[in-house]
Design an enzyme around this catalytic site. Structure first.
Site, PDB file in Angstrom:
ATOM      1  N   TYR A 158      43.870  73.395  40.598  1.00 27.47           N
ATOM      2  CA  TYR A 158      44.669  72.917  41.731  1.00 27.47           C
ATOM      3  C   TYR A 158      46.170  73.036  41.462  1.00 27.47           C
ATOM      4  O   TYR A 158      46.632  72.757  40.354  1.00 27.47           O
ATOM      5  CB  TYR A 158      44.382  71.432  41.996  1.00 27.47           C
ATOM      6  CG  TYR A 158      43.092  71.164  42.736  1.00 27.47           C
ATOM      7  CD1 TYR A 158      42.848  71.752  43.982  1.00 27.47           C
ATOM      8  CD2 TYR A 158      42.138  70.316  42.207  1.00 27.47           C
ATOM      9  CE1 TYR A 158      41.663  71.486  44.666  1.00 27.47           C
ATOM     10  CE2 TYR A 158      40.962  70.040  42.889  1.00 27.47           C
ATOM     11  CZ  TYR A 158      40.729  70.634  44.117  1.00 27.47           C
ATOM     12  OH  TYR A 158      39.578  70.366  44.778  1.00 27.47           O
TER      13      TYR A 158
ATOM     14  N   LYS B 133      33.183  41.050  27.664  1.00 23.66           N
ATOM     15  CA  LYS B 133      33.561  41.183  29.086  1.00 23.66           C
ATOM     16  C   LYS B 133      33.577  42.662  29.484  1.00 23.66           C
ATOM     17  O   LYS B 133      33.642  43.548  28.615  1.00 23.66           O
ATOM     18  CB  LYS B 133      34.926  40.539  29.314  1.00 23.66           C
ATOM     19  CG  LYS B 133      36.062  41.245  28.607  1.00 23.66           C
ATOM     20  CD  LYS B 133      37.334  40.413  28.678  1.00 23.66           C
ATOM     21  CE  LYS B 133      38.464  41.138  27.995  1.00 23.66           C
ATOM     22  NZ  LYS B 133      39.511  40.241  27.533  1.00 23.66           N
TER      23      LYS B 133
HETATM   24  C1  LIG Z   1      39.743  40.291  26.129  1.00 19.32           C
HETATM   25  C2  LIG Z   1      40.131  39.117  25.419  1.00 19.32           C
HETATM   26  C3  LIG Z   1      40.121  39.072  24.015  1.00 19.32           C
HETATM   27  C4  LIG Z   1      39.796  40.267  23.144  1.00 19.32           C
HETATM   28  O1  LIG Z   1      40.989  40.930  22.852  1.00 19.32           O
HETATM   29  P1  LIG Z   1      41.031  42.233  21.971  1.00 19.32           P
HETATM   30  O2  LIG Z   1      42.446  42.644  22.025  1.00 19.32           O
HETATM   31  O3  LIG Z   1      40.148  43.214  22.621  1.00 19.32           O
HETATM   32  O4  LIG Z   1      40.570  41.872  20.621  1.00 19.32           O
HETATM   33  C5  LIG Z   1      40.405  37.881  23.412  1.00 19.32           C
HETATM   34  N1  LIG Z   1      40.721  36.790  24.139  1.00 19.32           N
HETATM   35  C6  LIG Z   1      40.766  36.800  25.467  1.00 19.32           C
HETATM   36  C7  LIG Z   1      41.114  35.559  26.195  1.00 19.32           C
HETATM   37  C8  LIG Z   1      40.488  37.956  26.166  1.00 19.32           C
HETATM   38  O5  LIG Z   1      40.534  37.951  27.494  1.00 19.32           O
END
Ligand SMILES: *Cc1c(COP(=O)(O)O)cnc(C)c1O
Length: 627
Positions: free
Chosen positions: A260, A40
């Site tokens: 800044y 993702k």
């Molecule tokens: C993003 C996600 C993961 C991966 O988790 P990590 O902590 O990056 O290993 C696993 N399960 C779901 C449902 C997620 O949304």
């Protein structure tokens, strides 16, 4: 790095490191467990397609994405492995979810019913994974209500419950709560007569901490990218490295303030460098006065506020630092600048840092030190120079398909016309320019035949020192000559005529005015005239003027005469002169290209068809003269 990169800032993705990390994580899988690679958010900013391909090669049985858009992109990029949409989907997305064959997490009955209807209508089965909320209180059906939900969903046609899953709230550091979630999940699963094919609860931290032993699938994310969110020692290598360069070097004196709001003031004199990266590149504003970068293996503190497009770093410790020196902002180095440490400096999240970093940077994929390929930074518009040739070809082909709303015609145009240009650069497939074809029919001694004199003139890049003019006795044989690239002119001789040189004479064949030697070869059903000249060798790859004159016979009883355009041509003029006693001569054009209807001009006993010099005419165009 072996290969040089000339950018202001860029992101390197080390695919070999990703593979090594997976190897380590796979060591924690229990017998019978396989893994889903989470890709993702463009694989946490690493490139979903590239990461997916390696993960699949390393044994991933599933890919996880956040939404339809991400799943669809993977499909368009040619990934055919199962893909699970983890976040809740919208009912407006159902059609495309089915079309792109994506699986999805389900926690809502209304949605499931809509999905079931659409799937049934499309005569498809959609694979779903029920999402249980075991305590995180985010998406998912509350575990106590899940049994009834499960029964209802099971009864819906067009859906296959392929999996059941849940998600830990704090697998990395809260053992007690994680065990509670695990128990709730396992009790639900064990109460089922037949659990679905995939049962999964653990993310990376869950796997490393040993949860979910009864599950057969684990969802791997952040650790595979080399980031460790647990206290446990693991030899993970950061996959992403964000780099930039020193773009200016200046001196400061004690008391000078930098940046800044003058938040940093020099205590002594020294040197500082400007690095052309800022919060617009995902280098978080909260890192002002806190972060450090690596130059020449020396840690240099970031001084002053992070600007939108620049940061300032103290390089007093590196007297030899010079313009264009490489600066490591995040990732691999000696020592590594780990995302966990940088994020901790501002109580941020390493997950977020990976997703946001290098938004304005091109990504270079490499395996150890060798660069494999690169991909452009995200833009809101399409810039063709961002892409390499093979990617551009893919884009052109799919754009044609989309624009014409027809995969067949899009593919045809791409394959038959464009690909020849793109792929045969060295084979010199050239088009004919300024193509003039004159045909002149006169009465002959034989009342059954007209004398047909033809003249062909055009410009084209010469690709060989010889070519053929062919005369065929049947349309089958003629067709063979149309497919050949060494034939410049073809004629179909009336079947009642004998295939001999008197009946098909080549009067003059010239290239740039040079008279070519002609040699006649005859065989079963054909006459070939080989045209060549020793001087032609010198003209290869140059644009030359061709002239071909023939003198032959054409049956008077035919009442029609066709001229075909067999090569891609730009600018066409075809003229047909006929004896005075012929009346009602018409020209029917079958042109494909920019203009279907070339201008038709009539003179005394002559018809002329003409396009402008710029106009493209595609092969298999032609004209039929009827008389
Ligand atoms: C993003 C996600 C993961 C991966 O988790 P990590 O902590 O990056 O290993 C696993 N399960 C779901 C449902 C997620 O949304």
């Amino acid at each position: 790095m072996n290969d040089t990169i000339e950018e202001r800032s860029w992101v390197e993705i080390d695919l070999a490191a990703f593979q090594d990390n997976l190897q380590i994580l796979k060591g924690y899988l229990r017998p019978g467990q396989s893994f889903m690679q989470i890709v993702k958010a463009d694989a946490y900013g690493h490139g979903a397609k590239e990461i997916a391909e390696i993960a699949l090669a390393q044994g991933a049985v599933y890919l996880g994405v956040a939404n339809l858009e991400e799943g669809k992109l993977l499909r368009i990029q040619g990934i055919t492995a199962p893909v699970l949409i983890l976040s809740p989907s919208l009912s407006s997305e159902i059609q495309q979810i089915i079309r792109y064959d994506l699986s999805l997490g389900i926690a809502d009955l209304d949605f499931a019913e809509a999905l079931s209807k659409a799937a049934t209508k499309a005569d498809k089965t959609v694979r779903i994974h029920l999402k249980l909320d075991t305590g995180m209180h985010r998406s998912g059906i509350w575990f106590e209500e899940a049994r009834a939900f499960y029964e209802q969903i099971s009864a819906l046609p067009g859906l296959e419950i392929e999996g059941i899953f849940s998600h830990f709230a704090s697998a990395e550091n809260d053992n007690e709560f994680s065990l509670l979630q695990e128990t709730r999940f396992s009790e639900f699963i064990h109460a089922l007569a037949t659990p679905p094919r995939f049962v999964h609860i653990s993310n990376c931290a869950g796997l490393i901490r040993g949860y979910g032993a009864f599950c057969n699938l684990v969802r791997l994310g952040i650790f595979s990218f080399g980031i460790n969110t647990t206290a446990q020692e693991l030899m993970l290598t950061p996959v992403m490295t964000f780099k930039s360069t020193l773009s200016q070097i200046k001196d400061f004196k004690a008391g000078d303030s930098v940046g800044y709001q003058r938040e940093w003031t020099a205590k002594t004199c020294g040197r500082y460098g400007i690095v052309p990266v800022g919060y617009a590149d995902g280098y978080d504003y909260l890192l002002s006065n806190k972060a450090m970068v690596l130059i020449d293996s020396i840690i240099c503190p970031v001084i002053g506020r992070i600007s939108m497009d620049m940061i300032t770093v103290d390089i007093s410790r590196i007297p030899e630092a010079k313009l264009a020196d490489e600066v490591v902002l995040l990732g691999q180095g000696d020592p590594a600048i780990r995302a966990e440490q940088i994020a901790a400096l501002y109580q941020g999240s390493a997950y977020e840092l990976l997703c946001q970093v290098g938004r304005r940077a091109r990504r270079y994929y490499r395996s150890k030190a060798h660069i494999l390929h690169s991909s452009p930074l995200a833009r809101r518009d399409f810039v063709s120079s961002d892409f390499g040739d093979s990617k551009l070809s893919e884009i052109i082909s799919s754009a044609l398909t989309q624009r014409l709303d027809s995969p067949e015609i899009g593919e045809l145009i791409y394959r038959e016309i464009l690909r020849t240009f793109f792929y045969n650069k060295d084979r010199d497939v050239h088009y004919r320019k300024n193509f003039r074809h004159e045909i002149c029919f006169e009465r002959s001694d034989n009342p059954a035949y007209y004398r047909a004199k033809t003249t062909l003139r055009y410009q084209k890049v010469l690709s060989t020192d010889h070519f053929i003019i062919a005369c065929a006795a049947s349309s089958d044989i003629l067709r063979g000559y149309i497919l050949r690239t060494d034939v410049e002119y073809r004629w179909l001789l009336d079947s009642d005529l004998q295939l001999k040189a008197e009946n098909f004479q080549t009067k003059a064949v010239k290239v740039n005015g040079l008279d070519l030697k002609t040699e006649i070869k005859s065989g079963e059903g054909y006459l070939e005239i080989l045209c060549s000249h020793p001087e032609l060798q010198k003209l290869i790859n140059q644009e030359v003027e061709f002239e071909i004159n023939t003198n032959t016979l054409y049956p008077t009883a035919s009442h029609q005469f066709s001229v075909f355009i067999t090569e891609l041509t730009r600018g066409v003029e075809i003229s047909f002169s006929y004896p005075k006693d012929l009346s009602h001569v018409e020209a029917v054009t079958v042109f494909s290209g920019q203009q279907r209807n070339p201008a038709i001009q009539r003179e005394d006993h002559r018809i002329i068809l003409k396009t402008t010099a710029e106009e493209w005419v595609f092969p298999v165009s032609g004209v039929v003269f009827t008389y």
